[in-house]
Motif scaffolding. Structure first.
Motif, PDB file in Angstrom:
ATOM      1  N   GLN A  40       0.821  -1.201   0.000  1.00 18.26           N
ATOM      2  CA  GLN A  40       0.000   0.000   0.000  1.00 18.26           C
ATOM      3  C   GLN A  40       0.860   1.258   0.000  1.00 18.26           C
ATOM      4  O   GLN A  40       1.972   1.287   0.508  1.00 18.26           O
ATOM      5  CB  GLN A  40      -0.928  -0.002   1.216  1.00 18.26           C
ATOM      6  N   GLN A  41       0.299   2.288  -0.588  1.00 18.52           N
ATOM      7  CA  GLN A  41       0.955   3.587  -0.659  1.00 18.52           C
ATOM      8  C   GLN A  41       0.983   4.239   0.721  1.00 18.52           C
ATOM      9  O   GLN A  41      -0.022   4.260   1.432  1.00 18.52           O
ATOM     10  CB  GLN A  41       0.206   4.481  -1.642  1.00 18.52           C
ATOM     11  N   THR A  42       2.146   4.778   1.092  1.00 17.19           N
ATOM     12  CA  THR A  42       2.273   5.511   2.352  1.00 17.19           C
ATOM     13  C   THR A  42       1.970   6.988   2.125  1.00 17.19           C
ATOM     14  O   THR A  42       2.475   7.597   1.186  1.00 17.19           O
ATOM     15  CB  THR A  42       3.684   5.372   2.935  1.00 17.19           C
ATOM     16  N   LEU A  43       1.131   7.548   3.003  1.00 19.90           N
ATOM     17  CA  LEU A  43       0.808   8.968   2.966  1.00 19.90           C
ATOM     18  C   LEU A  43       1.039   9.551   4.349  1.00 19.90           C
ATOM     19  O   LEU A  43       0.502   9.045   5.341  1.00 19.90           O
ATOM     20  CB  LEU A  43      -0.650   9.188   2.554  1.00 19.90           C
ATOM     21  N   ALA A  44       1.830  10.602   4.430  1.00 17.88           N
ATOM     22  CA  ALA A  44       2.019  11.328   5.685  1.00 17.88           C
ATOM     23  C   ALA A  44       1.226  12.622   5.614  1.00 17.88           C
ATOM     24  O   ALA A  44       1.429  13.428   4.703  1.00 17.88           O
ATOM     25  CB  ALA A  44       3.499  11.615   5.924  1.00 17.88           C
ATOM     26  N   LEU A  45       0.333  12.796   6.572  1.00 17.64           N
ATOM     27  CA  LEU A  45      -0.488  14.001   6.645  1.00 17.64           C
ATOM     28  C   LEU A  45       0.001  14.830   7.829  1.00 17.64           C
ATOM     29  O   LEU A  45      -0.111  14.414   8.983  1.00 17.64           O
ATOM     30  CB  LEU A  45      -1.963  13.633   6.828  1.00 17.64           C
ATOM     31  N   PHE A  46       0.557  15.992   7.528  1.00 15.18           N
ATOM     32  CA  PHE A  46       1.078  16.873   8.561  1.00 15.18           C
ATOM     33  C   PHE A  46       0.028  17.920   8.916  1.00 15.18           C
ATOM     34  O   PHE A  46      -0.350  18.746   8.080  1.00 15.18           O
ATOM     35  CB  PHE A  46       2.357  17.553   8.081  1.00 15.18           C
ATOM     36  N   GLY A  47      -0.436  17.866  10.171  1.00 12.44           N
ATOM     37  CA  GLY A  47      -1.463  18.790  10.629  1.00 12.44           C
ATOM     38  C   GLY A  47      -2.727  18.051  10.992  1.00 12.44           C
ATOM     39  O   GLY A  47      -3.128  17.102  10.318  1.00 12.44           O
ATOM     40  N   ALA A  48      -3.368  18.493  12.088  1.00  9.00           N
ATOM     41  CA  ALA A  48      -4.582  17.831  12.562  1.00  9.00           C
ATOM     42  C   ALA A  48      -5.691  18.846  12.825  1.00  9.00           C
ATOM     43  O   ALA A  48      -6.463  18.717  13.777  1.00  9.00           O
ATOM     44  CB  ALA A  48      -4.285  17.027  13.830  1.00  9.00           C
ATOM     45  N   GLY A  49      -5.768  19.854  11.968  1.00  9.63           N
ATOM     46  CA  GLY A  49      -6.796  20.873  12.099  1.00  9.63           C
ATOM     47  C   GLY A  49      -8.114  20.450  11.472  1.00  9.63           C
ATOM     48  O   GLY A  49      -8.355  19.268  11.218  1.00  9.63           O
ATOM     49  N   HIS A  50      -8.968  21.434  11.172  1.00  7.67           N
ATOM     50  CA  HIS A  50     -10.317  21.147  10.683  1.00  7.67           C
ATOM     51  C   HIS A  50     -10.318  20.382   9.359  1.00  7.67           C
ATOM     52  O   HIS A  50     -11.081  19.432   9.185  1.00  7.67           O
ATOM     53  CB  HIS A  50     -11.100  22.452  10.520  1.00  7.67           C
ATOM     54  N   VAL A  51      -9.463  20.790   8.423  1.00  6.59           N
ATOM     55  CA  VAL A  51      -9.433  20.108   7.123  1.00  6.59           C
ATOM     56  C   VAL A  51      -8.933  18.677   7.288  1.00  6.59           C
ATOM     57  O   VAL A  51      -9.490  17.732   6.709  1.00  6.59           O
ATOM     58  CB  VAL A  51      -8.563  20.879   6.113  1.00  6.59           C
ATOM     59  N   ALA A  52      -7.893  18.493   8.076  1.00  6.84           N
ATOM     60  CA  ALA A  52      -7.356  17.148   8.299  1.00  6.84           C
ATOM     61  C   ALA A  52      -8.397  16.239   8.942  1.00  6.84           C
ATOM     62  O   ALA A  52      -8.541  15.069   8.562  1.00  6.84           O
ATOM     63  CB  ALA A  52      -6.108  17.225   9.176  1.00  6.84           C
ATOM     64  N   LYS A  53      -9.137  16.762   9.912  1.00 11.23           N
ATOM     65  CA  LYS A  53     -10.171  15.955  10.571  1.00 11.23           C
ATOM     66  C   LYS A  53     -11.285  15.572   9.599  1.00 11.23           C
ATOM     67  O   LYS A  53     -11.906  14.510   9.736  1.00 11.23           O
ATOM     68  CB  LYS A  53     -10.746  16.726  11.759  1.00 11.23           C
ATOM     69  N   ALA A  54     -11.564  16.424   8.626  1.00 15.69           N
ATOM     70  CA  ALA A  54     -12.556  16.083   7.602  1.00 15.69           C
ATOM     71  C   ALA A  54     -11.978  15.115   6.570  1.00 15.69           C
ATOM     72  O   ALA A  54     -12.705  14.286   6.010  1.00 15.69           O
ATOM     73  CB  ALA A  54     -13.038  17.362   6.910  1.00 15.69           C
ATOM     74  N   LEU A  55     -10.679  15.214   6.338  1.00 20.15           N
ATOM     75  CA  LEU A  55     -10.034  14.404   5.304  1.00 20.15           C
ATOM     76  C   LEU A  55      -9.798  12.967   5.731  1.00 20.15           C
ATOM     77  O   LEU A  55      -9.991  12.028   4.931  1.00 20.15           O
ATOM     78  CB  LEU A  55      -8.701  15.060   4.923  1.00 20.15           C
ATOM     79  N   ILE A  56      -9.367  12.758   6.965  1.00 19.04           N
ATOM     80  CA  ILE A  56      -8.980  11.426   7.430  1.00 19.04           C
ATOM     81  C   ILE A  56     -10.081  10.379   7.231  1.00 19.04           C
ATOM     82  O   ILE A  56      -9.819   9.290   6.695  1.00 19.04           O
ATOM     83  CB  ILE A  56      -8.521  11.476   8.902  1.00 19.04           C
ATOM     84  N   PRO A  57     -11.339  10.621   7.623  1.00 16.60           N
ATOM     85  CA  PRO A  57     -12.361   9.584   7.432  1.00 16.60           C
ATOM     86  C   PRO A  57     -12.586   9.211   5.970  1.00 16.60           C
ATOM     87  O   PRO A  57     -13.018   8.098   5.678  1.00 16.60           O
ATOM     88  CB  PRO A  57     -13.631  10.221   8.038  1.00 16.60           C
ATOM     89  N   ILE A  58     -12.299  10.141   5.059  1.00 15.98           N
ATOM     90  CA  ILE A  58     -12.481   9.858   3.633  1.00 15.98           C
ATOM     91  C   ILE A  58     -11.336   9.008   3.108  1.00 15.98           C
ATOM     92  O   ILE A  58     -11.544   7.934   2.538  1.00 15.98           O
ATOM     93  CB  ILE A  58     -12.573  11.171   2.823  1.00 15.98           C
ATOM     94  N   ILE A  59     -10.112   9.460   3.312  1.00 16.56           N
ATOM     95  CA  ILE A  59      -8.970   8.762   2.708  1.00 16.56           C
ATOM     96  C   ILE A  59      -8.616   7.473   3.441  1.00 16.56           C
ATOM     97  O   ILE A  59      -7.910   6.620   2.890  1.00 16.56           O
ATOM     98  CB  ILE A  59      -7.732   9.678   2.604  1.00 16.56           C
TER      99      ILE A  59
END
Length: 297
Positions: A110-129
């Motif tokens: 699987q592809q590794t993705l590092a997401l830097f930041g845990a603000g509003h956009v990140a919290k909306a993004l995580i459940p999708i990706i």
């Protein structure tokens, strides 16, 4: 996440977490055996789930499975192997029967993705990706930003709390992707600058306006980066045809771009993988037919 208690839950767990595994099946049994034909278990590099009967047989099969995981011929091609094992004194068993064991190696790439930041956009993004075939490292330097309860975090997402987010870049796997959306523009810049110098990072995306992107690229050009390195920065990140500035709208835009990238990557490697899988299935079918002849004679 609770530890899987049976082989089929273990298979799902391995796929969700991107962990390579071997599915073991008692393909055929003769005489007295600890378990019946069709019994299964799952073995990973450091765990085993369910059982084919325990004892020396299971110990040896587990060891063999882990050797197959280390064999690139099997792990990179999802190889299969059948092994005949008499349950005699040499195996430390006294059953007197025999089993044919099927090993099905499932290498997870699987592809590794590092997401830097845990603000509003990140919290909306995580459940999708998290629903995509990604291994996600979610990184922030603020303890209270991550979900309070571990069960709220998808199984293929690992949270990393660190005072030095930039240092996490060196531990990423080869061909990793990163998306930067921290609360601090200077931290964004430091992460991006370091990422653009590392050969193991394939994609560097950053949230922000076109003005922010131009300013960053100007600063990066004065930091001894080549033009090719600077242009590797994708900012604003996301599928820009999707409008809106709400966190969920930006998250959907970023997710859309990641979906496009994943499918482009899959399209370039799909044919060889299908060919390998078809050959493996053909070889397995021939081995099964040979076993049927042996048992009928």
């Amino acid at each position: 996440m609770n530890r899987p208690q049976n082989w089929f839950d273990a298979v799902q767990h391995c796929h969700q977490t991107g962990k390579s595994y071997v599915l073991i099946t008692l393909l055929a049994t003769a005489g007295s055996t600890p378990r019946n034909t069709g019994t299964k278990m799952v073995v990973t590099s450091d765990e085993a789930f369910d059982t084919i009967g325990g004892g020396h047989l299971e110990h040896l099969v587990t060891r063999n499975a882990r050797e197959l995981l280390l064999d690139t011929h099997y792990s990179q091609n999802n190889g299969q192997k059948i092994e005949a094992m008499p349950l005699d004194s040499k195996l430390g068993q006294c059953c007197g029967g025999a089993v044919h064991v099927l090993y099905e190696v499932q290498g997870q790439h699987q592809q590794t993705l590092a997401l830097f930041g845990a603000g509003h956009v990140a919290k909306a993004l995580i459940p999708i990706i998290a629903q995509l075939p990604l291994q996600i490292k979610w990184i922030d330097n603020r303890e209270n930003m991550f979900p309070e309860h571990p069960e709220q975090i998808p199984s293929n997402v690992s949270t990393i709390l660190t005072d030095e987010p930039v240092y996490e870049l060196k531990d990423l796997s080869d061909n990793a992707w990163i998306v930067v959306m921290t609360h601090n523009h200077q931290l964004d810049f430091d992460i991006v600058h370091k990422a653009l110098t590392l050969p193991n990072i394939d994609f560097v995306g950053m949230i922000g306006s076109e003005t922010k992107a131009r300013r960053f690229k100007t600063r990066l050009a004065h930091r001894d980066l080549s033009e090719a390195q600077v242009q590797k920065l994708v900012s604003p990140v996301g599928e820009l045809s999707i409008p809106g500035k709400r966190p969920i709208e930006v998250a959907i835009s970023i997710a859309a771009q990641l979906v496009q990238m994943l499918n482009t990557k899959t399209d370039t490697s799909e044919v060889p993988e299908k060919d390998s899988a078809q050959k493996a299935q053909q070889n397995l079918w021939l081995q099964v037919k040979q076993l049927e002849k042996q048992h009928s004679s």
